[in-house]
Design an enzyme around this catalytic site. Structure first.
Site, PDB file in Angstrom:
ATOM      1  N   HIS A 279      -1.475  18.417   6.469  1.00  0.00           N
ATOM      2  CA  HIS A 279      -2.518  17.503   6.946  1.00  0.00           C
ATOM      3  C   HIS A 279      -2.586  17.445   8.457  1.00  0.00           C
ATOM      4  O   HIS A 279      -3.661  17.421   9.051  1.00  0.00           O
ATOM      5  CB  HIS A 279      -2.248  16.075   6.453  1.00  0.00           C
TER       6      HIS A 279
ATOM      7  N   GLU B  91       3.804   5.817   2.114  1.00  0.00           N
ATOM      8  CA  GLU B  91       2.416   5.823   1.646  1.00  0.00           C
ATOM      9  C   GLU B  91       2.351   6.410   0.225  1.00  0.00           C
ATOM     10  O   GLU B  91       1.826   5.790  -0.687  1.00  0.00           O
ATOM     11  CB  GLU B  91       1.580   6.675   2.613  1.00  0.00           C
TER      12      GLU B  91
ATOM     13  N   HIS C 137     -11.000 -38.893   8.584  1.00  0.00           N
ATOM     14  CA  HIS C 137     -10.713 -38.278   7.284  1.00  0.00           C
ATOM     15  C   HIS C 137     -10.421 -39.367   6.243  1.00  0.00           C
ATOM     16  O   HIS C 137     -10.927 -39.325   5.123  1.00  0.00           O
ATOM     17  CB  HIS C 137      -9.496 -37.343   7.377  1.00  0.00           C
TER      18      HIS C 137
ATOM     19  N   ASP D  48      -5.052  12.414  -4.593  1.00  0.00           N
ATOM     20  CA  ASP D  48      -5.958  12.531  -3.444  1.00  0.00           C
ATOM     21  C   ASP D  48      -7.408  12.678  -3.875  1.00  0.00           C
ATOM     22  O   ASP D  48      -8.320  12.230  -3.187  1.00  0.00           O
ATOM     23  CB  ASP D  48      -5.602  13.768  -2.601  1.00  0.00           C
TER      24      ASP D  48
END
Lengths: 421, 421
Positions: free
Chosen positions: A254, A319, A412, A353
């Site tokens: 890659h 990963e 409040h 992939d």
């Protein structure tokens, strides 16, 4: 490939590239340019950076049709099947609105709504992958996002790669602009005359794209800023060295900064895999990239047992993780941090992939410690629902007012008390 | 309070405060200081910014016990009940790991795992709210996060507010550090001698905290960067002006930059609410803050009908939305963007701030277009599971290899092909 026992200082972590001061400055200037000059700035930057002389930014229907008609039919079929698998997987992630009613009649819940619009950035050049288009667009489609926009830098000829246009057509994306870099991110975040702004930007890109995404984060949402890719293979003697080596090399090709790691309690497997990596490496078209990646970021860790091997994997938080061991599902139970887990010898990482169905946009660089694969939740938002009953109100208003006063917020407390019967 | 018909340029949006160059530089220097000098830097910054001379950072068990024992018992009970409600709501968000098997025996799925560690930032001074502790810590508890750390800047006396310590004890947080600002964020992201780094940082803070979170994002995860608070009330003549006014003021008292808006098709309701706001305002302890907020960021929009009113609300994408109309649940169906939706007159917004159960950490400043309330998913991550069968492999490996070659990644193709029988 280096074989080593587990080092004290164990980390996949390459430093996150946060850019130089010059790059940051350049990106801020480009964003400013797009905000003040709109389309004119986009066209000028496209001429400057992409060498393309355009007179309009939007890809025409005709361009998409031509790309599709000239594309090999069998590849269109493969992309279609991949798209089907990806759509089917992501449909399982889709969550519905839910509510529940308590004994006093109060209804609480969570309303799920798709984002109105999403911009998908597709990088240019050799990284213009059709699979990126599928993986970013289809979860948004499943979520129900009505407007999905794509941007990608054109080549010097003013065209986008055919594969990207074909994948866009298969996913049903019609709104595509020829613009890349930080200028594309600025246009998606702030809008120009021809590009309406979006609510969220996803997709990978170079350092300028990453810096621009970080800069516009807050004005729009962004996905994670991706680092270089990585794989860890966790294996024992039941695995085949040639297959492990091939998977490590598929990651290494890659990018010179990609990281490929084998973790194993077996010295024998370590040695045989190292040999296989050497012998398969030379023959690859991208051998020089793969070699540099293996030399700088590749490693084989030999651990004293499987338990230590699992600890190493959790420390790396990869990963991609492949588990090729005996009793692999027991091993998977102990994995705490990994983007995607591929189990068994038929689950080679490239299958994920392209084709299997789960997303290939995954947390890199150790961020699987806290991040998830891109998924349908990323394209929806939740709204809490509170339908308080009169009975709950009467039972609890004093406590709520007391809590508000504890925090010094008198208005409040009064907003609650004004409703008492 | 201004009554106006819907303007062409409609927006809640106050500009996001992205800091001055000086502030950004200061934050980067502080982060660098903490990374190089660790605890010594934390102690020095705490002396400089908080005027507290500490010799250690960690809150002792004794300090927590003392705060708890001296706290009003009835308030401890209220905080406990709020914690129970919040825990119960967030439990419904918890999702389990799932898998499915296709006809060829391939198993795909999504594994859910809690983060290992989370840091919760609690601002100092008057903004040190016990409710913030509950809202940030409890979703992490439900997710199953084992290590939850809190940091908060000490007063000049070296102490943290008792309410914060009591809330921490009720939530089961034991690891608390006396450090605030950008230095606390740096410590949580990178670690020091006495503070182990965490995987994610949540919690509100001032501009220095926000800039530091933006800076460390990527090294750790962060929640959204919060802007000033806002409320939109969508109402018709079935609602009571005094109650609407009280709710608008409860938002306005938070901050001079808070925004309170009424959207209604009823001119009568608009006028009566404007009068009520005036008459309730003067009597508030925080009247000057509320008045400035109402004057600068308050508005009453009168629309031509309910449909236009709903469009206005979706355009504003408010953090808090109250729906007080006939057929309110039909109206809610058309709301696309809102952090939390309060329906009916007994669902006053402060009920959600403290007690009902849903989270009070909500997307502000229009970011409800793409963001969600803080929730259990924020403290878990997903890992994809891919267990490819031999049959799927044999049926598909050629297609996968072809896809890889289409993208020019030969080693990807070979990793698949090497497995063929």
């Amino acid at each position: 490939m280096k074989i080593q026992s587990v080092a004290a200082e164990l980390s996949l972590k390459r430093s996150v590239d946060s850019g130089t001061d010059e790059q940051r400055m350049a990106v801020r200037n480009i964003i400013q340019g797009v905000r003040s000059d709109g389309d004119a700035a986009l066209l000028a930057y496209t001429k400057q950076f992409d060498k393309a002389q355009l007179d309009h930014l939007k890809v025409t229907e005709l361009e998409i049709e031509e790309a599709y008609n000239e594309f090999p039919e069998e590849m269109i079929e493969v992309i279609r099947q991949a798209a089907d698998n990806i759509y089917t997987f992501h449909e399982k992630q889709l969550r519905e609105t839910w509510t529940y009613t308590d004994s006093s009649g109060t209804i609480l819940g969570q309303k799920m709504t798709p984002l109105d619009s999403v911009g998908v950035y597709v990088p240019g050049g050799t990284a213009a992958y059709p699979s990126s288009v599928l993986m970013n667009v289809l979860p948004a489609k499943v979520a129900g996002v009505k407007r999905i926009v794509m941007t990608s830098p054109p080549g010097a000829d003013g065209c986008l790669p055919a594969g990207v246009l074909v994948a866009a057509k298969i996913c049903g994306v019609q709104e595509i602009y020829k613009v890349g870099g930080a200028q594309a991110i600025a246009a998606l975040a702030y809008g120009t005359e021809s590009i309406e702004p979006v609510d969220k930007i996803t997709g990978p890109g170079n350092i300028f794209v990453a810096l621009a995404k970080r800069e516009v984060f807050g004005t729009v949402d962004i996905d994670m800023i991706a680092g270089p890719s990585e794989i860890v293979v966790l294996a024992d003697d039941s695995a085949r060295p040639a297959e492990i080596a091939a998977d490590l090399l598929s990651q290494a090709e890659h990018d010179t900064r990609a990281s490929s790691v084998l973790v194993t309690p077996s010295q024998k497997l370590a040695e045989e895999t190292a040999k296989e990596v050497e012998s398969q490496l030379n023959d690859l078209p991208r051998a020089s990239i793969a070699r540099e990646s293996i030399e700088n970021y590749g490693a084989i860790y030999v651990t004293k047992d499987m338990k230590e091997a699992i600890d190493v994997v959790n420390g790396l938080a990869p990963e991609h993780l492949e588990v090729m061991t005996e009793n692999a599902m027991d091993v998977v139970k102990d994995i705490r941090h990994a983007g995607a887990i591929f189990v068994g010898r038929f689950s080679s990482e490239p299958i994920g992939d392209y084709f299997a169905g789960p997303n290939h946009v995954l947390p890199t660089n150790g961020t699987a410690r806290f991040s998830s694969p891109l998924n349908v939740d990323d394209f929806m938002k939740k709204s809490s629902l509170i339908i308080y009953s009169e009975q709950s109100f009467n039972e609890n208003f004093k406590k709520i007012a007391a809590f508000a006063r504890l925090e010094g917020l008198e208005a409040h407390a009064r907003a609650v008390e004004i409703r008492k019967a």
